[in-house]
Enzyme design. Structure first.
Site, PDB file in Angstrom:
ATOM      1  N   GLY A 294       0.841  -1.192   0.000  1.00  0.00           N
ATOM      2  CA  GLY A 294       0.000   0.000   0.000  1.00  0.00           C
ATOM      3  C   GLY A 294       0.871   1.235   0.000  1.00  0.00           C
ATOM      4  O   GLY A 294       0.639   2.189  -0.734  1.00  0.00           O
ATOM      5  N   ALA A 295       1.922   1.210   0.833  1.00  0.00           N
ATOM      6  CA  ALA A 295       2.834   2.347   0.951  1.00  0.00           C
ATOM      7  C   ALA A 295       4.076   1.910   1.720  1.00  0.00           C
ATOM      8  O   ALA A 295       4.119   0.823   2.296  1.00  0.00           O
ATOM      9  CB  ALA A 295       2.149   3.514   1.656  1.00  0.00           C
ATOM     10  N   MET A 296       5.094   2.798   1.755  1.00  0.00           N
ATOM     11  CA  MET A 296       6.356   2.496   2.443  1.00  0.00           C
ATOM     12  C   MET A 296       6.888   3.765   3.094  1.00  0.00           C
ATOM     13  O   MET A 296       6.894   4.827   2.492  1.00  0.00           O
ATOM     14  CB  MET A 296       7.361   1.920   1.447  1.00  0.00           C
ATOM     15  CG  MET A 296       8.730   1.658   2.042  1.00  0.00           C
ATOM     16  SD  MET A 296       8.662   0.493   3.432  1.00  0.00           S
ATOM     17  CE  MET A 296      10.121   0.957   4.341  1.00  0.00           C
ATOM     18  N   ASN A 298       9.795   5.116   3.958  1.00  0.00           N
ATOM     19  CA  ASN A 298      11.154   5.644   3.807  1.00  0.00           C
ATOM     20  C   ASN A 298      11.235   7.049   4.409  1.00  0.00           C
ATOM     21  O   ASN A 298      10.382   7.895   4.141  1.00  0.00           O
ATOM     22  CB  ASN A 298      11.544   5.730   2.327  1.00  0.00           C
ATOM     23  CG  ASN A 298      11.113   4.525   1.535  1.00  0.00           C
ATOM     24  OD1 ASN A 298      11.503   3.410   1.804  1.00  0.00           O
ATOM     25  ND2 ASN A 298      10.254   4.761   0.551  1.00  0.00           N
ATOM     26  N   GLU A 331       1.980   6.012   7.436  1.00  0.00           N
ATOM     27  CA  GLU A 331       3.381   6.213   7.030  1.00  0.00           C
ATOM     28  C   GLU A 331       4.027   7.366   7.789  1.00  0.00           C
ATOM     29  O   GLU A 331       5.216   7.311   8.114  1.00  0.00           O
ATOM     30  CB  GLU A 331       3.465   6.456   5.514  1.00  0.00           C
ATOM     31  CG  GLU A 331       2.849   5.366   4.648  1.00  0.00           C
ATOM     32  CD  GLU A 331       3.254   3.956   5.051  1.00  0.00           C
ATOM     33  OE1 GLU A 331       4.408   3.749   5.461  1.00  0.00           O
ATOM     34  OE2 GLU A 331       2.409   3.048   4.970  1.00  0.00           O
ATOM     35  N   HIS A 334       5.109   6.309  11.189  1.00  0.00           N
ATOM     36  CA  HIS A 334       6.368   5.555  11.115  1.00  0.00           C
ATOM     37  C   HIS A 334       7.601   6.459  11.207  1.00  0.00           C
ATOM     38  O   HIS A 334       8.684   5.982  11.546  1.00  0.00           O
ATOM     39  CB  HIS A 334       6.454   4.800   9.785  1.00  0.00           C
ATOM     40  CG  HIS A 334       5.877   3.428   9.823  1.00  0.00           C
ATOM     41  ND1 HIS A 334       6.198   2.514  10.798  1.00  0.00           N
ATOM     42  CD2 HIS A 334       5.030   2.788   8.963  1.00  0.00           C
ATOM     43  CE1 HIS A 334       5.554   1.366  10.542  1.00  0.00           C
ATOM     44  NE2 HIS A 334       4.843   1.516   9.446  1.00  0.00           N
ATOM     45  N   GLU A 353       4.822  -1.767  13.008  1.00  0.00           N
ATOM     46  CA  GLU A 353       3.557  -1.808  12.270  1.00  0.00           C
ATOM     47  C   GLU A 353       2.319  -1.714  13.159  1.00  0.00           C
ATOM     48  O   GLU A 353       1.352  -1.057  12.814  1.00  0.00           O
ATOM     49  CB  GLU A 353       3.504  -3.072  11.405  1.00  0.00           C
ATOM     50  CG  GLU A 353       4.605  -3.148  10.366  1.00  0.00           C
ATOM     51  CD  GLU A 353       4.611  -1.975   9.387  1.00  0.00           C
ATOM     52  OE1 GLU A 353       3.632  -1.209   9.348  1.00  0.00           O
ATOM     53  OE2 GLU A 353       5.619  -1.811   8.673  1.00  0.00           O
TER      54      GLU A 353
END
Length: 543
Positions: A294-296, A298, A331, A334, A353
């Site tokens: 879905g997304a990351m 970084n 995200e 995170h 997560e």
């Protein structure tokens, strides 16, 4: 990066043959700890026509004990030169450096005929080339078609959990945090992005530009990111002075406005909630046409599937707006949980997560109350229980070693169950105590790595100050409020062992079924491990 020095011992290899695994100096999946990276100087040059890239990486390392071997990760890379350079004032130069590969464990080793000296720094210098990956991991090729039907190519990265080693040789484990200085070569008509802002661009030739990006904060390899594309962007500045930009293929830039406004609100919320400033000057959100997850998250360059970031007010649904908002919230959470403070190893992936999933609920509830996000949270917990009731489930925190096992951790148990047990803990400790513990955890372990128990320790014996109420930690370790407090918080009467309680939820799979039977004046409680599709359940505890 400069030319290769003539006085440095070096070796060359045209592939992953090396000396073969028989001579390989290391026999474990996890890397040795006596050589640690400090700073990566990475130069990457992708060719979007031939779908290949070349690279040079200088890795400054610290050596803790004498060794002839430096072992790190590499996967599908063709190394053309490797050297070990001794730092200034180092009496122990490396000599007759050889390169060995161990493909099954995705490791390579630089061997010196003479031991490297303990307490000194060295620089590993490796030149290599590779193909752009045709999967969705590593440094990979992505494509899209314009409205006129023209096929356009871009290159993007996705490294989590173990694919940074496909883009450059590195110590590809989350605990090996280091700084990164990245340079990217591109054609003049392309745009390069990375974790940090662009410092300068140098014209190498009429057809080639080299972009220099600022040095990153200390971070794990799986959070490194770079993109070479023809994307367009729109930007805004948050209340805290962070530049937020949305990048997308040119024809879809008009669908980026909702995500931009949501990201500004959410990043401001997190900075206030965590009481820790976002440590980078910018946060880019990029919509990638071909994207598996879905997304990351970084650091400073979060990447998304197009449907998880782009919103068309004319065509998109209300549920799409909710999903986009939740994904951005995840995200950006995170950037603190996962990026600033990172799990020591992938067995505690849920620390990343589960928290990001839980913070979706908290942040979107405040920043976008019209989405009524709390209405969906209970459904998430029931979905997690569906999976957790199966015999094939696993504990939230599970021992894993190799990349295949690590990938299996990215499931409903780590994400959904993790977020649900955190919500349970917040209700139990009270919102104020929980928040104070989180802030303490993030402040104490910033730029470091943690285990489960580090979080539980931070949530034990917390004394929040809320409004005008006063609370203090007594000499006996008990946390008490003043007598006028009407709150019935659990921590006012006794010191809680959060670890003992939460270990029962994180170190064993499944969840309990409690049966209450009233017999006259007696109440009988029976607790069982609930399993779906099993006729007889053996009681684990009676009371």
């Amino acid at each position: 990066m400069g030319p290769w020095p003539a006085d440095v011992a070096w070796c060359a290899s045209d592939g992953q043959g090396g000396g073969g695994s028989a001579q390989f100096p290391w026999d474990k999946v996890r890397l040795p700890r006596h050589v640690v990276p400090l700073h990566y100087h990475l130069l990457i040059h992708p060719n979007l026509t031939t779908l290949t890239f070349t690279g040079t990486v200088d890795i400054d390392v610290a050596v803790a004990q004498p060794t002839k071997a430096v072992v790190l990760h590499g996967k599908r890379l063709r190394v053309t030169g490797a050297a070990i350079e001794a730092g200034a004032g180092n009496p122990c130069a490396a000599r007759d450096v050889r390169l060995l590969w161990h493909p099954p464990r995705e490791q390579l080793a630089l061997l010196s005929a003479e031991p490297l000296c303990a307490g000194h720094n060295y620089t590993l210098r490796i030149q290599y080339s590779a193909n752009l990956s045709d999967s969705f991991h590593g440094f990979y090729k992505s494509t899209y078609r314009t409205q006129e039907g023209e096929l356009r190519v871009l290159a993007s990265t996705h490294f989590e959990p173990t694919s940074a080693r496909m883009a450059f040789p590195c110590f590809d484990e989350p605990a090996f945090k280091a700084r990164f200085s990245i340079k990217i070569r591109r054609e003049p008509n392309h745009l390069a992005l990375s974790n940090m802002p662009l410092v300068k661009s140098v014209n190498i030739a009429s057809w080639l530009v080299e972009d220099h990006f600022d040095t990153s904060v200390k971070m794990s390899t799986y959070l490194v990111a770079f993109i070479v594309s023809d994307f367009k962007s729109i930007s805004k500045i948050t209340n805290h002075g962070v530049k937020i930009s949305i990048y997308t293929v040119p024809e879809k830039i008009n669908q980026a406005h909702y995500a931009l406004d949501a990201a500004v609100k959410l990043l401001d919320f997190y900075e206030d909630y965590f009481s820790i400033p976002y440590p980078l000057p910018k946060q880019d959100l990029a919509a990638i046409p071909d994207f598996q997850s879905g997304a990351m998250e970084n650091w400073g360059l979060t990447t998304y599937r197009e449907s998880a970031l782009l919103y068309d007010p004319e065509k998109s649904s209300a549920s799409s707006r909710l999903w986009i908002t939740m994904t951005i919230a995840h995200e950006l959470a995170h950037q603190w949980f996962g990026n600033l403070v990172t799990m020591e190893w992938w067995n505690d992936l849920w620390l990343n997560e589960g928290f990001a999933k839980f913070m979706e609920l908290l942040s979107v509830n405040v920043t976008h109350p019209e989405l009524r996000v709390e209405d969906y949270f209970l459904r998430r917990c029931f979905d997690a229980m569906e999976v957790d009731a199966l015999n094939s489930s696993h504990p939230v925190s599970t021992p894993v070693e190799d990349p295949a096992q690590i990938l299996e951790m990215f499931d409903e148990v780590s994400y959904e169950k993790g977020s649900c047990i955190l919500n349970m803990l917040r209700d139990f400790l009270t919102a104020d105590v929980f928040k104070s513990g989180l802030v303490q955890y993030l402040q104490k372990y910033s730029y470091q790595n943690t285990k489960n128990e580090d979080l539980w320790d931070s949530l034990t014996n917390i004394c929040p100050t809320v409004g005008t109420e006063k609370s203090e930690l007594q000499g006996d370790g008990f946390c008490r409020r003043n007598q006028q407090s009407s709150s019935n918080a659990h921590w006012t009467k006794e010191t809680l062992d959060v670890k003992a309680m939460m270990d029962t939820w994180t170190l064993q799979k499944g969840f309990p079924l409690v049966t209450v039977t009233v017999r006259g004046k007696n109440v009988h409680l029976q607790q069982e491990h609930y399993k779906k599709g099993v006729d007889s359940l053996s009681p684990t505890e009676n009371g």
